[in-house]
Design an enzyme around this catalytic site. Structure first.
Site, mmCIF file in Angstrom:
data_model
loop_
_atom_site.group_PDB
_atom_site.id
_atom_site.type_symbol
_atom_site.label_atom_id
_atom_site.label_comp_id
_atom_site.label_asym_id
_atom_site.label_seq_id
_atom_site.Cartn_x
_atom_site.Cartn_y
_atom_site.Cartn_z
ATOM 1 N N ASP A 316 0.814 -1.211 0.000
ATOM 2 C CA ASP A 316 0.000 0.000 0.000
ATOM 3 C C ASP A 316 0.853 1.269 0.000
ATOM 4 O O ASP A 316 1.910 1.324 0.629
ATOM 5 C CB ASP A 316 -0.896 -0.018 1.245
ATOM 6 C CG ASP A 316 -1.811 1.190 1.326
ATOM 7 O OD1 ASP A 316 -2.636 1.358 0.416
ATOM 8 O OD2 ASP A 316 -1.691 1.958 2.301
ATOM 9 N N GLU A 369 1.160 -0.485 -5.106
ATOM 10 C CA GLU A 369 0.220 0.594 -5.371
ATOM 11 C C GLU A 369 1.053 1.874 -5.448
ATOM 12 O O GLU A 369 1.376 2.481 -4.431
ATOM 13 C CB GLU A 369 -0.840 0.706 -4.272
ATOM 14 C CG GLU A 369 -1.904 1.736 -4.621
ATOM 15 C CD GLU A 369 -2.387 2.567 -3.445
ATOM 16 O OE1 GLU A 369 -3.336 3.347 -3.625
ATOM 17 O OE2 GLU A 369 -1.808 2.464 -2.354
#
Length: 634
Positions: A316, A369
């Site tokens: 993330d 990401e």
């Protein structure tokens, strides 16, 4: 239970050397609480890193939370590790570390390496185990064949607590085993290759969706035990479904019992707030330059891959790690030693992470990401890249959704938004994400992003999905998108499964199932998905009609498929160039009545020796409105 703490260590000198150099990647075997036998006596060994402490003790129900009864011993080697063995304790004991820092602070902290925590809002750690009799050896032996970059990768992203709730009590969260009973047959039927769980590590604040983690080594007790989660993962594996886990090494919250100022010093976070505080999330950023912190983070990645048989990690907020000026104004950040804005310590950490993961778990994938144009995110570290297996293609997602939001009459003015992705589409190993981030905070659900009346909205979304599944890159769809959930995602309630009783939603669900099976059945859609050899534009300049045509190629010419998109609500007779003479048949039509389409059919068609679109041969098609066709030679 003994009133004394026995001096006993799980560490060797080599362990300490690895830890202090940032190279110990299995700290979960040493730090934390471990039920064991010492000199034939049952008890629990505790070990915690707290170099700024002047004393550390274990407190819990077993000693009335008295900090004076069970002090730990600090190691002699200046490692900052405190440890000890307490006889008579066993699994299930609730505890915390009572830390008296050199600065005079008195803190009560949960164990950073705890394998379980109390159910929120309680915050203590629980002595636990990750022992499990796994029965997924067949999957583990052959998963490299599913997880490879030249295989289909269709990911169903989901949040465990809001995918489905108890039908009789909507406030009750299903546990991991109950989720397994419902999820596994559903994912198998729908044809997804992987499930991605949003963070399931322990987090005290449920509306954080799992991204504000306090227990990095503990599966959230809201849904059951570690073994319950293992059962869910094993059930997916037994049915041929890979499991990805959302992993958050970018920041952590400032909860009093968590990592923040763990021993009264900035132990895990960077001391300089310009590097250690995240202004967007009001959270704290790991100190990637500290060896022991890198050992902690890489050990955590290993933990989920090792103990839980996870098949890949979606990392993330990588962009927030890479840039010193991320979400900061001038004067709020300090350049690196070369005067740049790159966080060199974070870059080094990510490279080391990926090198270690792929060395020890060569059949998994790491997925970044990363929302900027940072070069080489999915390139090997020996070539200067970050070493990830894949990267989310955020540019494609933004451009595509912006295009589809437009009324078809205006799409001619935005035509290049659909074709621009191929300009950079092979610079990385891209995954196309329609994720949870696109259906929250007033952004509307995917179906309500689409223009037009009800029929047109559904037609638009179906052709968008067809475009995603036949374009370059791997695929990710957030839960609810497969049946056109109408409301935004709400973490506090179940998806609106009742919608599937209505024809438009049921048709959408059937169509996504069809796309998954099409994707998996056609090698041209995945074998060369990261190579320009696997994609060719046939028509990308017809902005007046908002029509696109492209060819997907596999290793064999007989596998080639042709995709034609008509992104206006008008039926069109249209000629398309083809690479060679022969007969073509439609293998997927998003306008089929079974998908709630209008039923404009395009059957088998023979090529003609008419030069068109720079091809010697071409075919005449009837293009359905707001629809896509996938054709293959026969």
């Amino acid at each position: 239970m003994s009133e004394t703490v026995v001096v006993y260590s799980l560490f060797t000198a080599y362990d300490i050397s690895l830890f202090r150099s940032g190279k110990h990647f299995k700290l979960y075997e040493k730090l934390g609480s471990h039920a064991c036998h010492v000199d034939g006596k049952q008890g629990v060994h505790f070990a915690v890193w707290a170099p700024n402490a002047q004393s550390v003790s274990i407190i819990g129900n077993f000693n009335g939370w008295n900090p004076h009864r069970h002090p730990l011993f600090v190691r002699w080697d200046s490692s900052g590790i405190w440890e000890g063995f307490i006889e008579g304790l066993d699994l299930g004991e609730v505890y915390k570390y009572h830390i008296h820092s050199h600065s005079g602070e008195v803190l009560q902290k949960a164990d950073p390496f705890a394998l379980a925590n109390e159910i929120a809002p309680r915050t203590a750690s629980v002595v636990s185990t990750t022992w499990y009799q796994w029965e997924d050896s067949k999957w583990m032996k052959h998963r490299k064949e599913v997880n490879a970059l030249d295989k289909p990768y269709s990911v169903y992203e989901m949040h465990i607590g809001s995918w489905a709730r108890d039908a009789e009590d909507p406030l009750r969260l299903l546990n991991y085993r109950e989720v397994a009973d419902k999820l596994v047959p559903y994912v198998v039927e729908m044809g997804f290759t992987h499930v991605e769980f949003m963070p399931i590590m322990e987090h005290p604040y449920y509306p954080s969706w799992g991204y504000q983690i306090t227990g990095y080594f503990a599966a959230s007790s809201r849904y059951g035990s570690a073994q319950d989660l293992m059962f869910l993962i094993e059930s997916l594996h037994k049915n041929g479904i890979g499991v990805l886990l959302d992993w958050v090494p970018s920041h952590f919250p400032g909860d009093a019992h968590g990592l923040y100022r763990f021993d009264g010093s900035h132990l895990y976070e960077h001391e300089d707030p310009r590097k250690g505080y995240h202004p967007d999330w009001k959270s704290y950023i790991f100190n990637y330059g500290r060896n022991e912190v890198r050992s902690f983070l890489i050990s955590n990645a290993f933990f989920w891959l090792d103990r839980f048989h996870i098949d890949g990690l979606r990392v993330d907020a990588v962009a927030s790690m890479l840039y010193l000026d991320y979400s900061r104004e001038e004067g709020q950040w300090e350049p690196n030693i070369y005067g740049g804005r790159e966080n060199l310590e974070a870059v080094h950490f990510l490279q080391e992470l990926n090198e270690a993961v792929y060395q020890h778990f060569p059949d998994v994938q790491t997925i970044a990401e990363e929302s900027t144009s940072w070069p080489g995110v999915s390139k090997p570290t020996f070539a200067g890249g970050l070493g990830f297996g894949m990267k989310w293609m955020m540019g494609w997602m933004h451009d595509t959704l912006n295009y589809f939001k437009e009324d078809p009459i205006n799409r001619r003015y935005y035509h290049n938004q659909m074709s621009f992705a191929t300009v950079y589409g092979f610079n990385e190993n891209f995954m196309l994400p329609l994720s949870h981030d696109e259906v929250v905070y007033g952004k509307q659900s995917l179906i309500y992003k689409m223009p037009g009346d009800e029929w047109q909205k559904f037609a638009n979304l179906r052709v968008l999905y067809l475009y995603m599944y036949t374009f370059v890159g791997t695929k990710l769809l957030f839960m609810g998108g497969e049946f056109a959930q109408t409301s935004e995602w709400n973490v506090n309630q179940s998806l609106d499964w009742h919608l599937t009783q209505f024809a438009p939603h049921r048709g959408m669900q059937r169509f996504v199932k069809e796309l998954n099976h099409l994707y998996r059945a056609q090698p041209a859609l995945y074998e060369k998905t990261f190579s320009p050899e696997g994609f060719e534009w046939i028509e990308l300049g017809d902005e007046q009609n908002s029509i696109f045509a492209y060819l997907r190629r596999g290793h064999s010419e007989v596998d080639d498929v042709l995709v034609v998109l008509n992104l206006t609500p008008v039926i069109r007779d249209y000629r398309v160039g083809v690479p060679s003479a022969g007969d073509w048949e439609t293998i997927c039509n998003s306008d089929d009545r079974m998908f709630y389409g209008s039923g404009v059919a395009q059957g088998q068609v023979s090529s003609e020796a008419i030069f068109w679109m720079n091809k010697e041969n071409s075919i005449a098609l009837q293009l359905p409105p707001l629809a896509g066709l996938v054709l293959k030679r026969i």
